[in-house]
Design an enzyme around this catalytic site. Structure first.
Site, PDB file in Angstrom:
ATOM      1  N   THR A 151       1.011  20.898 -18.858  1.00 34.57           N
ATOM      2  CA  THR A 151      -0.284  21.338 -19.180  1.00 34.57           C
ATOM      3  C   THR A 151      -0.617  21.457 -20.859  1.00 34.57           C
ATOM      4  OG1 THR A 151       0.669  23.712 -19.302  1.00 34.57           O
ATOM      5  CG2 THR A 151      -0.485  23.182 -17.389  1.00 34.57           C
ATOM      6  N   TYR A 205       2.716  32.413  -9.705  1.00 31.48           N
ATOM      7  CA  TYR A 205       2.764  32.832 -11.159  1.00 31.48           C
ATOM      8  C   TYR A 205       3.631  34.124 -11.146  1.00 31.48           C
ATOM      9  CZ  TYR A 205       2.257  33.090 -16.137  1.00 31.48           C
ATOM     10  OH  TYR A 205       2.476  33.345 -17.532  1.00 31.48           O
ATOM     11  N   LYS A 250      24.993  30.643 -20.258  1.00 31.31           N
ATOM     12  CA  LYS A 250      26.037  31.169 -19.501  1.00 31.31           C
ATOM     13  C   LYS A 250      27.196  30.156 -19.905  1.00 31.31           C
ATOM     14  CE  LYS A 250      27.689  30.771 -15.522  1.00 31.31           C
ATOM     15  NZ  LYS A 250      28.149  30.657 -13.874  1.00 31.31           N
ATOM     16  N   ASN A 262       7.792  18.829 -20.323  1.00 31.08           N
ATOM     17  CA  ASN A 262       7.424  17.555 -19.439  1.00 31.08           C
ATOM     18  C   ASN A 262       5.882  17.625 -19.504  1.00 31.08           C
ATOM     19  OD1 ASN A 262       6.346  19.921 -18.370  1.00 31.08           O
ATOM     20  ND2 ASN A 262       7.226  19.658 -16.297  1.00 31.08           N
ATOM     21  N   LEU A 275       9.736  29.080 -22.656  1.00 30.11           N
ATOM     22  CA  LEU A 275       8.279  29.191 -22.588  1.00 30.11           C
ATOM     23  C   LEU A 275       7.752  28.415 -21.477  1.00 30.11           C
ATOM     24  CD1 LEU A 275       9.248  29.673 -25.781  1.00 30.11           C
ATOM     25  CD2 LEU A 275       6.745  30.474 -25.988  1.00 30.11           C
TER      26      LEU A 275
END
Ligand code: UDP
Length: 324
Positions: free
Chosen positions: A47, A156, A116, A44, A84
């Site tokens: 960052t 975080y 899954k 997205n 990640l």
């Protein structure tokens, strides 16, 4: 091209890389494609910059899906997923802490539901931050950590801890093959100029002649792993037949932030001055990975010396920084 350590594991496979346009993710995409894999990036751009993967946009083995893993998603068939996706720099992940936490928790939940259903493996990137402010000098994977659950880093730290819990519960209860690696400080080309982490800050400051911003007394320590070593470790973890996680990945050479500043000033040939500022809340005073699991299970250890890695990173920043 074909790295013999992977025994052809990556040839003709297709991977989803969540966070694939980020610093580590974009290096991983390059390495997977170089080994003969196809890659679908989910990102997205929270960052990262599209520039990190621009060179891959027309590559036949590369696809990009702009998507936010906090929301359920569906994708074509893949052989496995690398997760990640999450802001990783303290400055960045604290900007929108709830987004950071939900990316780790809800995002990892959505990925686990997907792997899954498809019965495919997940390589989940966790972090040394799960150890918080460690009371052990060297952190091995059996150490449970010392984390402030309500501080400014918790979005975080706790998000990543909860994501690990999800991975292990999906393994235990749903037989999901979720491999967790804990990434210690990593640096290299393609870090953002304004990323806020210490290596990029010091290099940018040294090149542009700004003061070097050392937080606290500069005696806190970190160990810095060059990005190519880290990507090699991540790929070995996914390819490993036997994997008993979590597994630390990082470099064990420990430096104070003052040492690091001096090394970077010398390599850049800069006369910039050091300026001390306040130590951020809950900033760990030391951090060093125990690497025996990585060595025995993945036959991996970092091989890039700090100076060599820094020189490559400095060259990168010299190329992308606007000329004064
Ligand atoms: N740091 C610093 N100056 C900076 C940026 C960071 O002295 O401009 C320090 C920071 O306080 C921490 C260490 O460098 O002790 C590593 O910070 P970074 O944000 O790179 O990553 P962390 O390991 O804290 O997640």
């Amino acid at each position: 091209m074909n790295n013999p350590v992977f025994h052809g594991y990556y040839a003709d496979k297709r991977w989803a890389v969540a966070g694939g346009s980020g610093f580590l993710g974009s290096h991983l995409c390059d390495a997977l494609i170089a080994q003969g894999s196809e890659v679908i990036v989910l990102d997205n751009y929270c960052t990262s910059k599209p520039a990190n993967i621009e060179h891959l946009l027309n590559h036949p083995s590369f696809k990009l899906r702009q998507c936010d893993i906090r929301h359920p998603f569906a994708l074509p068939e893949v052989d496995g997923v690398f997760n990640l996706a999450c802001p990783a720099s303290p400055q960045q992940y604290q900007k929108d802490p709830i987004f950071t936490l939900m990316t780790s928790v809800q995002g990892t939940f959505n990925i686990l539901e997907w792997v899954k259903e498809k019965n495919i493996p997940l390589l989940h990137t966790s972090t040394s931050e799960v150890y918080g402010m460690p009371v052990t000098k060297i952190q091995d994977e059996t150490y449970w950590g010392n984390v402030n659950p309500i501080g400014i880093r918790s979005c975080y730290d706790e998000g990543k801890r909860c994501a690990e819990t999800l991975c292990f519960d999906y393994s235990r209860h749903h037989d999901v093959n979720a491999k967790v690696v804990r990434i210690f400080n990593t640096y290299g080309p393609k870090m953002q100029i304004d990323d806020g982490r210490v290596v990029s800050n010091f290099i940018v400051q040294a090149i542009t002649g700004q003061d070097i911003t050392v937080y606290g007394d500069g005696k806190q320590t970190r160990c810095f792993c060059y990005v190519d070593d880290m990507i090699d470790g991540i790929m070995r973890a996914m390819a490993a037949e036997k994997f008993d996680g979590p597994v630390n990945l990082g470099n064990r050479d420990e430096y104070t932030m003052l040492d690091l500043a001096q090394v970077i000033l010398n390599l850049v040939g800069s006369q910039a001055q050091i300026r001390f500022g306040p130590l951020p809340q809950d900033d760990p005073l030391h951090r060093q990975p125990h690497l025996s699991r990585a060595e025995t299970q993945l036959h991996w250890q970092p091989t890039t010396a700090l100076k060599d890695g820094l020189l490559k990173t400095i060259n990168y920043f010299r190329g992308v920084l606007p000329l004064k």
